[in-house]
Scaffold this motif. Sequence first.
Motif, PDB file in Angstrom:
ATOM      1  N   GLU A  34      21.461 -28.978 -41.318  1.00 45.81           N
ATOM      2  CA  GLU A  34      20.240 -29.273 -41.882  1.00 45.81           C
ATOM      3  C   GLU A  34      18.731 -28.849 -40.647  1.00 45.81           C
ATOM      4  O   GLU A  34      18.673 -29.054 -39.893  1.00 45.81           O
ATOM      5  CB  GLU A  34      19.806 -31.099 -41.665  1.00 45.81           C
ATOM      6  N   ILE A  57      13.449 -35.387 -41.699  1.00 43.14           N
ATOM      7  CA  ILE A  57      14.552 -35.838 -42.379  1.00 43.14           C
ATOM      8  C   ILE A  57      15.301 -36.999 -42.904  1.00 43.14           C
ATOM      9  O   ILE A  57      15.539 -36.790 -44.046  1.00 43.14           O
ATOM     10  CB  ILE A  57      14.839 -36.014 -40.842  1.00 43.14           C
ATOM     11  N   TYR A 137      21.479 -31.222 -36.532  1.00 38.18           N
ATOM     12  CA  TYR A 137      20.013 -30.416 -36.892  1.00 38.18           C
ATOM     13  C   TYR A 137      19.763 -29.679 -36.131  1.00 38.18           C
ATOM     14  O   TYR A 137      19.798 -29.764 -34.878  1.00 38.18           O
ATOM     15  CB  TYR A 137      18.910 -32.062 -36.595  1.00 38.18           C
TER      16      TYR A 137
END
Length: 298
Positions: A34, A57, A137
């Motif tokens: 992500e 998120i 992430y």
Amino acid sequence: EFIDIAGLVKGASNGEGLGNKFLSHIREVDAIVEVVRCFDDKDITHVEGSVDPIRDIEILNVELILSDLEIVNNRLNKLGKKVTMTKDKQELLEINTLKKCIENLEKNIPLRLVSFDEAEQTVLKAFSFITAKPLIYAANVSEDTIAVGKNEYTEMVAEYAAKEQAGVIVMSAKIEAELAALSEDEKILFMEDLGIQNSGLDKLIYATYHLLGLKTFFTAGTDECRAWTFKTGMKAPQCAGIIHTDFERGFIKAEVMSFEHLKEFGSELRVKENGKVRLEGKEYEMQDGDIVYFRFNV
């Protein structure tokens, strides 16, 4: 698999959801990255009106949890009366595993944080749950931040990732775009000017390999050198099978030297002369950087 979180957040926050086509696509991947905005810039408008990586998120992760919940509920509905009446051991295992999934997903707990035994994990494989996949992430920062390596936003993401057992890297999409247009020599000079040793792409590769438990072995001949990816814990015959199934089926021995020894001594001949080439059998667990010649007979 890269996810442009900004666009997805916009769709999700507008009530559009992530879309079945997109979700079915990411169910097929091994891990998810992500990309999260972690920089301020008044000239680049955020879809939510402000920069808040944790909010972004969580919006996306709630969507992923809801998607997995839908899969679980659809399956239990399909089983119908069997959910309460079946005595079949395999069906009971599936039902109880799915109920365990619901119990956690309804508490906003992704399945990768839930402990499942081996039998339950076998059940889960059939569903390819998104929240069960390992996650990284990628904190997207400005060019000014990349040399420092962190800012207040990346620190927030790092803290959040630690609680989720997720990986995190800091990179600049702008710099990566500029590096992609340069030659190898130009890349080195550019990174030296920035004060960094590795590009964001390199860091992502390292992090992904670590997350998935991947390593690399090499094969070399007179006209070709190849790198092969394998999972940590695989033994020599299994790794031989990555190249060709016949290699695994007829495996005899593996002639192995390490990349570090090749770098130290300078040539394959010198490695052999210094006694650093080994013959390994079927129980040898391959190591990262092994250079291998497989002996086989079929």
